[in-house]
Design a protein around this motif. Sequence first.
Motif, PDB file in Angstrom:
ATOM      1  N   TYR A  54       0.817  -1.208   0.000  1.00 35.01           N
ATOM      2  CA  TYR A  54       0.000   0.000   0.000  1.00 35.01           C
ATOM      3  C   TYR A  54       0.855   1.264   0.000  1.00 35.01           C
ATOM      4  N   LEU A  55       1.883   1.272   0.832  1.00 34.28           N
ATOM      5  CA  LEU A  55       2.721   2.468   0.938  1.00 34.28           C
ATOM      6  C   LEU A  55       3.500   2.729  -0.342  1.00 34.28           C
ATOM      7  N   ALA A  56       3.667   1.699  -1.159  1.00 35.49           N
ATOM      8  CA  ALA A  56       4.359   1.884  -2.438  1.00 35.49           C
ATOM      9  C   ALA A  56       3.609   2.856  -3.333  1.00 35.49           C
ATOM     10  N   SER A  57       2.302   3.019  -3.098  1.00 36.53           N
ATOM     11  CA  SER A  57       1.491   3.897  -3.933  1.00 36.53           C
ATOM     12  C   SER A  57       1.413   5.325  -3.411  1.00 36.53           C
ATOM     13  N   VAL A  58       2.044   5.589  -2.275  1.00 33.86           N
ATOM     14  CA  VAL A  58       2.000   6.937  -1.711  1.00 33.86           C
ATOM     15  C   VAL A  58       2.601   7.945  -2.693  1.00 33.86           C
ATOM     16  N   ASN A 112       6.535  -4.134  -8.388  1.00 37.49           N
ATOM     17  CA  ASN A 112       6.567  -4.420  -9.817  1.00 37.49           C
ATOM     18  C   ASN A 112       5.125  -4.498 -10.326  1.00 37.49           C
ATOM     19  N   THR A 113       4.664  -3.463 -11.026  1.00 40.56           N
ATOM     20  CA  THR A 113       3.277  -3.399 -11.471  1.00 40.56           C
ATOM     21  C   THR A 113       2.968  -4.362 -12.608  1.00 40.56           C
ATOM     22  N   THR A 114       4.001  -4.901 -13.249  1.00 37.98           N
ATOM     23  CA  THR A 114       3.784  -5.868 -14.331  1.00 37.98           C
ATOM     24  C   THR A 114       3.512  -7.260 -13.779  1.00 37.98           C
ATOM     25  N   GLN A 115       4.342  -7.681 -12.823  1.00 39.55           N
ATOM     26  CA  GLN A 115       4.203  -9.005 -12.221  1.00 39.55           C
ATOM     27  C   GLN A 115       3.369  -8.963 -10.946  1.00 39.55           C
ATOM     28  N   HIS A 116       3.001  -7.758 -10.482  1.00 36.58           N
ATOM     29  CA  HIS A 116       2.214  -7.576  -9.254  1.00 36.58           C
ATOM     30  C   HIS A 116       2.914  -8.207  -8.051  1.00 36.58           C
ATOM     31  N   ASN A 117       4.212  -7.945  -7.946  1.00 41.51           N
ATOM     32  CA  ASN A 117       5.020  -8.458  -6.835  1.00 41.51           C
ATOM     33  C   ASN A 117       5.874  -7.339  -6.254  1.00 41.51           C
ATOM     34  N   LEU A 118       6.256  -7.488  -4.995  1.00 43.41           N
ATOM     35  CA  LEU A 118       7.175  -6.547  -4.369  1.00 43.41           C
ATOM     36  C   LEU A 118       8.590  -6.745  -4.920  1.00 43.41           C
ATOM     37  N   THR A 119       9.349  -5.655  -4.990  1.00 42.16           N
ATOM     38  CA  THR A 119      10.736  -5.733  -5.425  1.00 42.16           C
ATOM     39  C   THR A 119      11.616  -6.157  -4.249  1.00 42.16           C
ATOM     40  N   SER A 120      12.901  -6.288  -4.510  1.00 45.34           N
ATOM     41  CA  SER A 120      13.842  -6.674  -3.442  1.00 45.34           C
ATOM     42  C   SER A 120      13.872  -5.625  -2.339  1.00 45.34           C
ATOM     43  N   LEU A 121      13.834  -4.348  -2.713  1.00 47.70           N
ATOM     44  CA  LEU A 121      13.808  -3.289  -1.704  1.00 47.70           C
ATOM     45  C   LEU A 121      12.514  -3.352  -0.896  1.00 47.70           C
ATOM     46  N   GLY A 122      11.399  -3.633  -1.563  1.00 45.49           N
ATOM     47  CA  GLY A 122      10.133  -3.775  -0.859  1.00 45.49           C
ATOM     48  C   GLY A 122      10.167  -4.912   0.149  1.00 45.49           C
ATOM     49  N   GLN A 161       4.349   8.164  -6.629  1.00 45.47           N
ATOM     50  CA  GLN A 161       4.576   7.449  -7.883  1.00 45.47           C
ATOM     51  C   GLN A 161       6.050   7.244  -8.177  1.00 45.47           C
ATOM     52  N   HIS A 162       6.902   8.091  -7.600  1.00 39.33           N
ATOM     53  CA  HIS A 162       8.349   7.922  -7.789  1.00 39.33           C
ATOM     54  C   HIS A 162       8.868   6.723  -6.987  1.00 39.33           C
ATOM     55  N   TRP A 163       8.169   6.391  -5.881  1.00 40.73           N
ATOM     56  CA  TRP A 163       8.578   5.235  -5.071  1.00 40.73           C
ATOM     57  C   TRP A 163       8.166   3.919  -5.704  1.00 40.73           C
ATOM     58  N   LEU A 164       7.027   3.950  -6.402  1.00 36.53           N
ATOM     59  CA  LEU A 164       6.380   2.724  -6.854  1.00 36.53           C
ATOM     60  C   LEU A 164       7.315   1.763  -7.597  1.00 36.53           C
ATOM     61  N   PRO A 165       8.104   2.198  -8.599  1.00 37.07           N
ATOM     62  CA  PRO A 165       8.961   1.242  -9.321  1.00 37.07           C
ATOM     63  C   PRO A 165      10.016   0.588  -8.442  1.00 37.07           C
ATOM     64  N   TYR A 166      10.405   1.276  -7.354  1.00 36.61           N
ATOM     65  CA  TYR A 166      11.437   0.740  -6.479  1.00 36.61           C
ATOM     66  C   TYR A 166      10.888  -0.284  -5.481  1.00 36.61           C
ATOM     67  N   LEU A 167       9.592  -0.168  -5.188  1.00 33.12           N
ATOM     68  CA  LEU A 167       8.998  -1.037  -4.167  1.00 33.12           C
ATOM     69  C   LEU A 167       8.078  -2.112  -4.735  1.00 33.12           C
ATOM     70  N   GLU A 188     -14.645  -8.048 -14.547  1.00 33.12           N
ATOM     71  CA  GLU A 188     -13.702  -7.323 -15.400  1.00 33.12           C
ATOM     72  C   GLU A 188     -13.269  -5.997 -14.778  1.00 33.12           C
ATOM     73  N   LEU A 189     -13.440  -5.861 -13.476  1.00 29.07           N
ATOM     74  CA  LEU A 189     -12.935  -4.658 -12.813  1.00 29.07           C
ATOM     75  C   LEU A 189     -11.437  -4.512 -13.072  1.00 29.07           C
ATOM     76  N   PRO A 190     -10.954  -3.321 -13.354  1.00 30.83           N
ATOM     77  CA  PRO A 190      -9.510  -3.149 -13.575  1.00 30.83           C
ATOM     78  C   PRO A 190      -8.729  -3.451 -12.312  1.00 30.83           C
ATOM     79  N   TYR A 191      -7.482  -3.894 -12.502  1.00 30.35           N
ATOM     80  CA  TYR A 191      -6.648  -4.236 -11.344  1.00 30.35           C
ATOM     81  C   TYR A 191      -6.313  -2.974 -10.559  1.00 30.35           C
ATOM     82  N   LEU A 192      -6.518  -3.027  -9.250  1.00 27.31           N
ATOM     83  CA  LEU A 192      -6.199  -1.908  -8.366  1.00 27.31           C
ATOM     84  C   LEU A 192      -5.135  -2.357  -7.379  1.00 27.31           C
ATOM     85  N   ASN A 193      -3.985  -1.715  -7.425  1.00 34.02           N
ATOM     86  CA  ASN A 193      -2.889  -2.068  -6.529  1.00 34.02           C
ATOM     87  C   ASN A 193      -3.235  -1.733  -5.085  1.00 34.02           C
ATOM     88  N   SER A 194      -3.885  -0.578  -4.889  1.00 29.79           N
ATOM     89  CA  SER A 194      -4.291  -0.120  -3.559  1.00 29.79           C
ATOM     90  C   SER A 194      -5.766   0.259  -3.622  1.00 29.79           C
TER      91      SER A 194
END
Length: 521
Positions: A108-112, A122-132, A114-120, A272-278
């Motif tokens: 959830y905090l990854a979405s606070v 992975n919106t493609t695989q819907h998984n946390l990164t190593s830093l996350g 947008q600059h943090w999001l790629p680091y925490l 068919e609701l769109p995927y919502l990360n948060s």
Amino acid sequence: MKYHKIGLLSLIFTGIAGMIGSGWLFNAYYAARFAGTGAYLVWLIGVLPALFLSLMLAEVVTLHPKRGLFARLLTLSHDHDTGYITALTSWLGLVAVMSAESVATIQYLASVNQHWLPYLYNTTQHNLTSLGLLLCFCLLLIFGLLNFWGVNALAKSNNILTVIKIFIPIIVAIAILSVAFHSNNFVTQKQHKMLPHGITGIFSAIMASGIIYSFNGFQAVSSFCAEAKNASRNVPLAMVIAIIISLLIYLLIQTAFIGGLPSHYLQHGWSELPYLNSPIVDLTALLGLNVISIIAYVGASLGPCGAGIVFAGSTTRTLTALSQEQQAPSFFNVLHPKYHFSRRSLVFNITIASVLLFFARNWHNLSILISMFHITGYLACPLALIRLRIKTPHRGKSSYRMPFATIICPLFFTLLTLLLCLTREKFLIIYAGIIVVFYLSYIVIHNKWQMIYIWRALQRSYMLPAFFVWLALVGVFGNPISGAYFHLLSHQVFYLIVIISALFCYYRLTYKYKVSPYFRH
């Protein structure tokens, strides 16, 4: 040495803290996606296991107010070998919750920003990164530290967090309803009818939406039986009150999510609701509720963290209980002289939870696995209740007895079996494999490789692991959710086989169960 005991209010807060964790942040979205406006039925059915289990546990608590009671049920009513499987799954399920709560917080905090999001994340695989994942590990350390100084520190920190956790979801839900309430979202229409996948979809949504996962927090109360004031009264009362309060909060959030969702999101139907990360924060942002979004982010931190703190304490006592029952090394049964709990168990559980982070990097998949662990633990409750009644037919008049238990227990056991079977068969196969491997390893090691004792242990305790293997096979040939691998069973035949199998297993493990005269303690 005297040590602090916790009262009714702290027990209620413990239960609520375990249930209002990460679930309110995700469940409304997944329940609506899988069941449409039938999500309310999903919640009402999904809460039944927790309510019935609390009533069953109330009777067991009057007989055995022991530390980590939930994990010890079949050990108390049957024997160590039969009880090992549910003890193992109860413990693993609780440990995995700590991982899930930390993952939910960071996700959830990854979405606070947008600059943090790629680091925490992975919106493609819907998984946390190593830093996350590293930040999740830091949260687990905090969960451990807040339990390190015993139940008194846990109760004080948890009570404060729980008060905040109760009000934040309520504030967010009321704010959404006050600015946007699309009543047409609740109306049955062709493109988004009330039950898009029928009754089967309702039962599958209970698992897929994490409903079982969300209400499992009630059992955290039972883990503190040995440390509660007037346990036979306060423990069951706290569980029921906590469950009802949590259900009302979840229903309010569900109403806010369905009513507040822009109608054009439903043009292709609920599934068919769109995927919502948060989901909740995304919705508040869509509605322009910037201040509420900030409050939701605070809740996204405190909610899962509060649940993580509670489960860190609960898993510690569960592992200690396993050690006391010779189902785990005696190393974990060394209690601190002042705080009266095992710090060794706490450290080991944090370590295992950290390892689990790398195998499940998002909340949804982890919640499904945890739900399967929890249901296996739940299956022990009706079995243990009936067996304990058979073993101790004469009890004091003051002892609580659950009404209509001989009717409710087999029906409840069957319902749980159906929920388990309506998980995708690939999960059932993996799950059955895990149980068989751990079960056989325990039997061999516990009996010190002596074939005569191994064979006798298998004879008296094979029923439950064989039951899970059989359910996995039935799923392969007829699972109605994903179509099964081989399509050999119709839906009607599938349900009939599952129901007959559940009742047969229940009968064998209650009225026909006999402890071997060669049982080795």
